[in-house]
Write an enzyme that holds these catalytic residues in place. Sequence first.
Site: not given
Ligand SMILES: [Mg+2]
Length: 408
Positions: A160, A217
């Site tokens: 991410y 995330h």
């Molecule tokens: Mg965030």
Amino acid sequence: MKITDAKVFVGGPAKNYVTLKIMTDQGVYGLGDATLNNRETLPAAYLQDYLIPNLIGMDPRNSEDIWQFFYRGAYFRRGPISMAAFGAIDMALWDIKGKLAGMPLYQLFGGKSRDGAMVYAHATGADLEDLMDSIAHYVEQGYKAVRVQCGIPGMPSASYAVPETKGEGKHYISDFSGIRPKVEVWDTDRYMRYMPGALAEIRSRFGPDLKILHDVHHRLLPREAAEFAKAVEPVGLYWLEDPTPAEDQDALRLLRQHSTVPVAIGEVFNSIYDCNKLIEAELIDFIRVAVTYAGGITHVKRIVDLAGLHHVRTGFHGAPSHSPLCMAAQAHLNAWAPNFGIQEYLVLGTPECDALFPSEHQMENGMVYVSDAPGLGVDFDEKEAARYSYAPGSHPVVRLQDGTLWNY
Ligand SMILES: [Mg+2]
């Protein structure tokens, strides 16, 4: 006093900002942000087709009644598209109210509780050394807090918000090459094995004073999140963000029973009903809603007040998807909120963005100093806006190695 017209603009420098401008019969206008990342045309259409025709003729000073009219009047309540559209109207009405009063919005909320609001930057690296360079860059600029994300050795693709090659930086997650998303591959086991040690190395490199934040995330299951939170506890994180998918408000109980790591969640929430249990049960430490997605100043202020009753501080979302109008609304709330924590800060600073949204809000040494101009303190240059148009974009989607779709 009456609203005479309202216009919606979609576009911006490397972003599809959705900007609402509400005009009145007294020449005062208000501005609001309805940007819903990668779905920008939808709040724009909702505003143009349903909300603006109803707004015309209303008294813009009645911002509470107008909010209730649209929220209750829709019958089908909540949801990010509706709340982003209501949010833009609400921001614009508060902007008008401030201009009529000749006061910056923070004065209408109750005045300043602090001189400046601490913000955090995003440091990213293809690997840990690359991330260390990125953190050092922000520390040199005076930031007191940095969110840290890096590539995981052996992970099949960049994880991410991490660049694939060193030194690249990756602050804009959206890909504007089209509507079909790229696919990232995620490996929870490798992440769980690697990241706690990497965070510990960052702490030992930068010392005890730097506030270190990390964003999971939404990638972990509740049990995994509890194990991860326990493992990173010695690092002394400022917060651990989105350890589990946000829909399940009970998911954080297990983590809370096993760790004292501060938890931040809520950037995808769009109403108080997405987070009231989390706040009342004191399962989180920071609430991450944004003024845009969560129904504007009127609704977010309610969330902030509820949070304050339960020792939950603010940490508003500040991804580049929010225009300087949303960031200004948040700057005023940050100046006022007795339970302010920190502000994510990514949007301002490019010459193109400053030309489109002229403002006197200042950023210095990792702190935002709110403007004293009446209203939001941000303007919108329609001539500049004419340079931009909508470009379809997408976030990546995430799959596990066997192809199972996972949480972005
Ligand atoms: Mg965030």
